[in-house]
Design a protein around this motif. Structure first.
Motif, PDB file in Angstrom:
ATOM      1  N   GLU A 150     -26.993  -0.971  34.867  1.00  0.00           N
ATOM      2  CA  GLU A 150     -25.717  -0.390  34.439  1.00  0.00           C
ATOM      3  C   GLU A 150     -25.373  -0.823  33.013  1.00  0.00           C
ATOM      4  N   LEU A 151     -25.615  -2.094  32.719  1.00  0.00           N
ATOM      5  CA  LEU A 151     -25.336  -2.610  31.380  1.00  0.00           C
ATOM      6  C   LEU A 151     -26.183  -1.891  30.339  1.00  0.00           C
ATOM      7  N   VAL A 152     -27.453  -1.727  30.635  1.00  0.00           N
ATOM      8  CA  VAL A 152     -28.359  -1.010  29.719  1.00  0.00           C
ATOM      9  C   VAL A 152     -27.867   0.420  29.509  1.00  0.00           C
ATOM     10  N   LYS A 153     -27.447   1.056  30.575  1.00  0.00           N
ATOM     11  CA  LYS A 153     -26.958   2.437  30.498  1.00  0.00           C
ATOM     12  C   LYS A 153     -25.727   2.551  29.597  1.00  0.00           C
ATOM     13  N   GLU A 154     -24.874   1.538  29.621  1.00  0.00           N
ATOM     14  CA  GLU A 154     -23.655   1.551  28.807  1.00  0.00           C
ATOM     15  C   GLU A 154     -23.926   1.371  27.319  1.00  0.00           C
ATOM     16  N   MET A 155     -25.129   0.970  26.972  1.00  0.00           N
ATOM     17  CA  MET A 155     -25.435   0.699  25.562  1.00  0.00           C
ATOM     18  C   MET A 155     -25.855   1.939  24.781  1.00  0.00           C
ATOM     19  N   SER A 156     -26.018   3.062  25.463  1.00  0.00           N
ATOM     20  CA  SER A 156     -26.435   4.300  24.795  1.00  0.00           C
ATOM     21  C   SER A 156     -25.726   5.487  25.412  1.00  0.00           C
ATOM     22  N   ASP A 157     -25.719   6.582  24.667  1.00  0.00           N
ATOM     23  CA  ASP A 157     -25.252   7.845  25.221  1.00  0.00           C
ATOM     24  C   ASP A 157     -26.429   8.517  25.911  1.00  0.00           C
TER      25      ASP A 157
END
Length: 181
Positions: free
Chosen positions: A125-132
């Motif tokens: 989830e954290l990785v996903k929040e770092m990009s569009d």
């Protein structure tokens, strides 16, 4: 006193789990190493899974706290940089390496442990929040790798003349370079 005993149990269990393997270590061995009865150990932890859960709880809480923070921020270079800096700081906390080694050496036994599964989900989830979602794959991958670059520095063999702080600073430099093209 109760927290001191819990902490001591965690330390001994962590060492034995890492040295002997999670599955090969019994609660009896942990109690013997601690110098207490199994009944005294059961007062604090009923099962080995309870010990693992207690070790993973802090790590999961740290990642979830960072995840909650990043969800309130705009997706920007500044936010991504701050995520990496905060994550790097969490990795400097005591016991990180011991828990990481334990998890790495016992991957098969821990693969389906609920706390470990939650940690993996929180990291994704954290990785996903770092990009569009529409960012190019290479950019999304680089941002993901920025977090894991911080871990990689901990696992690489180091020259004796290089301090742990120097390794962390070099890992952080690499992580920050991966964030933005």
């Amino acid at each position: 006193m109760r927290e001191d005993t819990r902490t001591r149990i965690q330390e001994i269990a962590l060492r034995l789990f890492t040295e002997q393997g999670y599955e090969a270590t019994s609660l009896r061995e942990i109690a013997e190493e601690l110098g207490v009865t199994k009944a005294a150990l059961y007062y604090h932890f009923k099962t080995k899974d309870d010990i693992v859960a207690s070790l993973a709880d802090l790590r999961v809480a740290e990642v979830e706290e960072l995840l909650e923070w990043v969800k309130t921020q705009p997706r920007s270079p500044e936010t991504r940089r701050e995520v990496v800096l905060r994550y790097a700081e969490a990795l400097r906390r005591p016991r990180y390496m011991e828990v990481a080694r334990f998890m790495e050496r016992n991957q098969t036994a821990l693969r389906d442990h609920p706390k470990i599964v939650r940690m993996r989900e929180a990291m994704l989830e954290l990785v996903k929040e770092m990009s569009d979602p529409d960012d190019p794959l290479a950019l999304r991958l680089g941002r993901s790798m920025s977090l894991f670059a911080l871990h990689a520095g901990k696992w690489m063999p180091h020259e004796e003349s290089v301090s742990e702080d120097e390794v962390m600073e070099a890992s952080l430099e690499v992580a920050l370079r991966l964030l933005e093209p």
